[in-house]
Write a protein that holds these residues in place. Sequence first.
Motif, PDB file in Angstrom:
ATOM      1  N   ILE A 192       2.120   6.651   2.805  1.00 24.00           N
ATOM      2  CA  ILE A 192       1.301   5.685   1.891  1.00 24.00           C
ATOM      3  C   ILE A 192       0.139   5.026   2.752  1.00 24.00           C
ATOM      4  O   ILE A 192       0.294   4.610   3.580  1.00 24.00           O
ATOM      5  N   VAL A 193      -0.840   5.241   1.935  1.00 23.71           N
ATOM      6  CA  VAL A 193      -2.045   4.530   2.654  1.00 23.71           C
ATOM      7  C   VAL A 193      -2.852   3.802   1.366  1.00 23.71           C
ATOM      8  O   VAL A 193      -3.321   4.355   0.514  1.00 23.71           O
ATOM      9  N   ALA A 194      -2.613   2.375   1.491  1.00 26.07           N
ATOM     10  CA  ALA A 194      -3.253   1.666   0.531  1.00 26.07           C
ATOM     11  C   ALA A 194      -4.744   0.955   1.116  1.00 26.07           C
ATOM     12  O   ALA A 194      -4.784   0.696   2.198  1.00 26.07           O
ATOM     13  N   ASP A 195      -5.523   0.962   0.191  1.00 20.15           N
ATOM     14  CA  ASP A 195      -6.957   0.965   0.298  1.00 20.15           C
ATOM     15  C   ASP A 195      -7.616   0.033  -0.708  1.00 20.15           C
ATOM     16  O   ASP A 195      -7.883   0.021  -1.628  1.00 20.15           O
ATOM     17  N   ASN A 196      -7.688  -1.410   0.032  1.00 17.60           N
ATOM     18  CA  ASN A 196      -8.131  -2.610  -0.895  1.00 17.60           C
ATOM     19  C   ASN A 196      -7.569  -2.749  -2.516  1.00 17.60           C
ATOM     20  O   ASN A 196      -8.335  -2.727  -3.220  1.00 17.60           O
ATOM     21  N   GLU A 221       9.617   6.042   8.099  1.00 17.18           N
ATOM     22  CA  GLU A 221       9.783   4.891   8.642  1.00 17.18           C
ATOM     23  C   GLU A 221      10.323   3.772   7.521  1.00 17.18           C
ATOM     24  O   GLU A 221      10.320   4.146   6.397  1.00 17.18           O
ATOM     25  N   ILE A 222      11.026   2.668   7.931  1.00 21.36           N
ATOM     26  CA  ILE A 222      11.557   1.727   7.067  1.00 21.36           C
ATOM     27  C   ILE A 222      10.320   0.589   6.945  1.00 21.36           C
ATOM     28  O   ILE A 222      10.094  -0.054   8.326  1.00 21.36           O
ATOM     29  N   PHE A 223       9.711   0.407   6.160  1.00 26.43           N
ATOM     30  CA  PHE A 223       8.578  -0.502   6.120  1.00 26.43           C
ATOM     31  C   PHE A 223       8.994  -1.704   5.244  1.00 26.43           C
ATOM     32  O   PHE A 223       9.168  -1.625   3.935  1.00 26.43           O
ATOM     33  N   GLY A 224       8.789  -2.807   5.742  1.00 22.99           N
ATOM     34  CA  GLY A 224       9.367  -3.976   5.261  1.00 22.99           C
ATOM     35  C   GLY A 224       8.156  -4.715   4.375  1.00 22.99           C
ATOM     36  O   GLY A 224       7.119  -5.111   5.190  1.00 22.99           O
ATOM     37  N   SER A 243      -4.564  -3.701   2.119  1.00 16.07           N
ATOM     38  CA  SER A 243      -4.762  -2.458   2.854  1.00 16.07           C
ATOM     39  C   SER A 243      -3.747  -2.320   3.746  1.00 16.07           C
ATOM     40  O   SER A 243      -3.389  -3.498   4.480  1.00 16.07           O
ATOM     41  N   PHE A 244      -2.928  -1.195   3.861  1.00 11.33           N
ATOM     42  CA  PHE A 244      -1.967  -0.952   5.034  1.00 11.33           C
ATOM     43  C   PHE A 244      -1.801   0.357   4.962  1.00 11.33           C
ATOM     44  O   PHE A 244      -1.909   1.300   4.231  1.00 11.33           O
ATOM     45  N   SER A 245      -0.928   1.030   6.032  1.00 11.99           N
ATOM     46  CA  SER A 245      -0.406   2.389   5.788  1.00 11.99           C
ATOM     47  C   SER A 245       0.923   2.337   6.319  1.00 11.99           C
ATOM     48  O   SER A 245       1.343   1.721   7.085  1.00 11.99           O
ATOM     49  N   VAL A 246       1.817   3.473   5.683  1.00 15.39           N
ATOM     50  CA  VAL A 246       3.110   3.596   6.071  1.00 15.39           C
ATOM     51  C   VAL A 246       3.472   4.748   6.641  1.00 15.39           C
ATOM     52  O   VAL A 246       3.070   5.855   5.909  1.00 15.39           O
ATOM     53  N   GLU A 250      14.418  -7.627  10.310  1.00 15.27           N
ATOM     54  CA  GLU A 250      14.519  -7.207  11.724  1.00 15.27           C
ATOM     55  C   GLU A 250      14.818  -5.781  11.622  1.00 15.27           C
ATOM     56  O   GLU A 250      14.587  -4.920  12.565  1.00 15.27           O
ATOM     57  N   PHE A 251      15.513  -5.022  10.586  1.00 14.70           N
ATOM     58  CA  PHE A 251      15.966  -3.516  10.645  1.00 14.70           C
ATOM     59  C   PHE A 251      14.492  -2.933  10.326  1.00 14.70           C
ATOM     60  O   PHE A 251      14.728  -1.550  10.473  1.00 14.70           O
ATOM     61  N   CYS A 252      13.635  -3.340   9.987  1.00  9.29           N
ATOM     62  CA  CYS A 252      12.298  -2.747   9.461  1.00  9.29           C
ATOM     63  C   CYS A 252      11.680  -2.255  10.896  1.00  9.29           C
ATOM     64  O   CYS A 252      11.436  -2.949  11.632  1.00  9.29           O
ATOM     65  N   SER A 253      10.943  -1.081  10.776  1.00 10.19           N
ATOM     66  CA  SER A 253       9.885  -0.483  11.780  1.00 10.19           C
ATOM     67  C   SER A 253       8.973  -1.273  11.726  1.00 10.19           C
ATOM     68  O   SER A 253       8.284  -1.164  12.899  1.00 10.19           O
ATOM     69  N   ASN A 254       8.471  -1.597  10.578  1.00  8.97           N
ATOM     70  CA  ASN A 254       7.117  -2.160  10.383  1.00  8.97           C
ATOM     71  C   ASN A 254       7.225  -3.366   9.427  1.00  8.97           C
ATOM     72  O   ASN A 254       7.942  -2.912   8.228  1.00  8.97           O
ATOM     73  N   ILE A 255       6.263  -4.160   9.396  1.00 13.29           N
ATOM     74  CA  ILE A 255       6.484  -5.175   8.208  1.00 13.29           C
ATOM     75  C   ILE A 255       5.030  -5.671   7.849  1.00 13.29           C
ATOM     76  O   ILE A 255       4.300  -5.791   8.843  1.00 13.29           O
TER      77      ILE A 255
END
Lengths: 308, 376
Positions: free
Chosen positions: A4-8, A30-33, A23-26, A198-203
């Motif tokens: 996933i790539v969110a852009d603005n 991964e488990i993305f919180g 904006s963010f990328s996943v 805490e279980f997520c690889s990125n938040i």
Amino acid sequence: MNSIVADNLTKKFGSFTSVDSVSFSVKQGEIFGFLGANGAGKSTTIKMLCGLLEPTSGDAAVGGYSIKKEADKVKTVIGYMSQRFSLYNDLTVGENINFFGGVYGLYGNSLKERREWILDIANLRGKENTLTGSLPGGVKQRLALGTAVIHRPEIVFLDEPTSGVDPVSRRSFWELIHSLSEEGTTVFVTTHYLEEAEFCSNIILIDAGRLIAEGNSKFLKSNYITNKIFEIRSPGLIELLDSAKKLPFVEDVSIFGNSIHLMVTSEIEEADDLKNRLESITGIKLTGIEVIPPSLEDVFIHLLEGKK
Amino acid sequence: MRTILEIIKKEFAQFKRDPKMFGVILVAPVMQLIFLGFAATLDVKVIKTYILDNDHSDRSAELVREFSSSQYFRIDGYVSDYDELTKVMDGGNALIAFVIPSGFEKDIESGKTAELQAIINGSDGNTSSIASGYAASIISSYSNKIMLNKLELRGVKQLPAGRITADTRVWYNPMLLSRYFMVPGIVGLLLTVITLILTSLAIVKEKEIGTLEQIIVTPIKPYQIIAGKLIPFVIMGFISVVIVITAMRVIFGIEVRGSLIFLFISAFFYIFTTLGLGLLISTITKNQQQAMMVAMFGVMMPMVFLSGFNFQVENMPEAFRYISDFISLKYFLNIIRGVILKGSGFTDHIHDFIMIIVLGTLILAISILRFNKRLE
């Protein structure tokens, strides 16, 4: 590789901006919180990523497809489990599985195989003819998750999947999320429970529609909290809390069970120093004080309080 | 196609678990038929009558006998003065009261016009005008009888002028029962209830509990959702039409004289309108209560009242007649009543049939467009 790539990404409802240039990328698998208070824009963001809402501006690529231009294709690569339980309560377990399998174009042996898998993970083997509405909450959630990934999507969106579920069921639900992630499924999850984060690889953390922090749990704790946090016990906890709020060397303070967590400015390093200052100013006796490593909760309270 | 079938299968599985559904589809049609067939009658069969006889003569007694021997007037009692009469009228015990003044017989015998007062309770306009019509006809035939008697006594064998009588034949409904008018209309009413109200409820329900959202995130196409949700109600609608037509025959002995096939084809196009309206309601309401209210009071009631289901469209003010031109139920009722009572067919109803198709297609198309837009 990014799933996933969110852009603005922006969503406005009239004059109200629910999601503001996020904006963010996943990364794949991964488990993305995705964290934030109620009304911060979490569900709106998920709905945009799933193609349920059209963004006002900005775009996102989900599984490589634009949510604006290729919403139809996005739907083939995602699974979605909404905040509300959204299987049919008046259908049996088997009928729900068959219906959603059928809608995703599964039939024959491939449907049978997935049905068996869902029954296994939800511990519903032999209960195919049970009415879904009569199942306990935790089992319902597992069934809903199984159904959401019946077509083996690359990405699954879980919108507060464990709200209202007991701690034991929550634990086993997260084991399920981990096993999905290990098989390569990207899991995008929103939650209220910070221990789950805490279980997520990125938040990422959003507040009032804006992204205010991102990174893994370790990074968040070290990057956003530079000052020390003390855990303090006292018989006069509430008075202490009230008085401490007004002190110049206190950054923020909040109550945690039968103790308070107090973040100080950089001038204070030692526990004894703080104890003396607090006791002399407030006149309240402290029964215990120690430096603690920050929890995610400390980080978020600091970030959200800091904004105010 | 397979996807649509999955949804239809699911809808029927849900019907199976919902006993209310069976009530609506199976029991309600027959109940409505019985209620409307027996109770909702506009026929006037018994007219409660009181007499104030101030003449106490043979003629006055004879006139009362004329009333009581007719099948409509039932003499419930005599009063002795106006006060008592007012009480009887106020209490709702009399629909009509005749006041025979003193000198009634004397006037008749002396060749003058004898006067008689009829007081009618006009609170129910329809019934009272029927009662007053019956009274006038009984009085005029009694007056004729007196005149003929007198002429005969004078030895006149032939009337000085010819008289006119209408030899009336009532077609399609020789007994003039309003049941014949009401009962076939119920077929149209029921089809409307099932396809309009139930469709809107079924869609709003999925919106309310969140399952619609769960379906929309799948690769399913909007037209598949629409078809899957609507087709089961088409089937249910037709089942209940068959039930009503059967019950109509068994309970009231009303048979379909014309072509059932034409009736069903018209019904098929008619439900384009009701399904479309149901779909439309589901896009403007948030929950089942709202949908129910809008469907009942916003759509059903005006539609039924302006369709000629119970009130003749021709008697409405001009503006309402124009509105009723856009109500497909009106055309469908024409067809139902025509086919069932008169045995008429396609050629008699070309205009109705075309209007049903035009209105139905238009409304359904608008609703589908709106529903699609809502989904996106």
